[in-house]
Enzyme design. Sequence first.
Site, PDB file in Angstrom:
ATOM      1  N   ASP A 292       0.860  -1.188   0.000  1.00  0.00           N
ATOM      2  CA  ASP A 292       0.000   0.000   0.000  1.00  0.00           C
ATOM      3  C   ASP A 292       0.894   1.236   0.000  1.00  0.00           C
ATOM      4  OD1 ASP A 292      -1.777   2.053   0.446  1.00  0.00           O
ATOM      5  OD2 ASP A 292      -2.898   1.019   2.016  1.00  0.00           O
TER       6      ASP A 292
ATOM      7  N   GLU B  77       8.591  -3.889  -8.845  1.00  0.00           N
ATOM      8  CA  GLU B  77       9.408  -3.201  -7.852  1.00  0.00           C
ATOM      9  C   GLU B  77      10.604  -2.442  -8.430  1.00  0.00           C
ATOM     10  OE1 GLU B  77       7.507  -6.614  -5.488  1.00  0.00           O
ATOM     11  OE2 GLU B  77       8.149  -6.193  -7.534  1.00  0.00           O
TER      12      GLU B  77
END
Length: 256
Positions: free
Chosen positions: A70, A136
């Site tokens: 998040d 990522e």
Amino acid sequence: MDILNTTNYDTLQVKLKDEICFIQIDRPEENNTINDRLIHEFKAVLEVCETEAKIVVIEGLPEVFCFGADFKAINENTDNQEQNPEPLYDVWLQLATGSFVSIAHVRGKANAGGVGFVAACDIVLCEDKAVFSLSELLFGLMPACVLPFLIRRMGFAKANYLTIMTQPVNAQQALEWGLVDACEENSKNLLRKHLLRLRRLNKAGVARYKKYMNKLDSLPENSKSDAIAANIEVFSDEENVNKIKRFVNTGQFPWE
């Protein structure tokens, strides 16, 4: 009788019946991302499953299974507290090593930490429209905690490729690479067929088998300290944190 009261959970929908526990990630307003509350609730449910369930099914929403960390919660961390990846890693470790058969039932998108939930499970089922990705590196981060589970499931080379390319792969590609075990258009029916077979197993047999398998392949457990250290390193990098904040505030990706 369902001994897990679903009203106690803010981020999950939980049903436990006949030794099968369904855990649905339920944060639609936040794209089914992972926050501290979700990790805490997952841990509590899995502790019950250790004694009460022989099968644990992880599900998401129709459009998104789980989209990873998040970023909004990270951006709102005004105290600059260090991110602690260990609780989430422990949840995945319990899915991988717990005394139950863990099943990931994936519909829609699974990204970053969502792939961690997938890779940690014993069995992965998905609909033919499911999509898997590790985003990522686009933010200067890396899926440090995901990789020990991902490598165990699909091998070093494919896990490395998925990480470096950062591109989504479809269900068929995921099936061919070993990330997914079975896939079909009606994944609910696919899950039903698997559960009909798995119901025949007994809890003691499953627990004994999982304990043995964990000795044969202990990569996630042995890699824990290195994975946590690497995760803390990339999330402590001010440049990476600024990229996350810029994305949350403007919607712009790092390369834009």
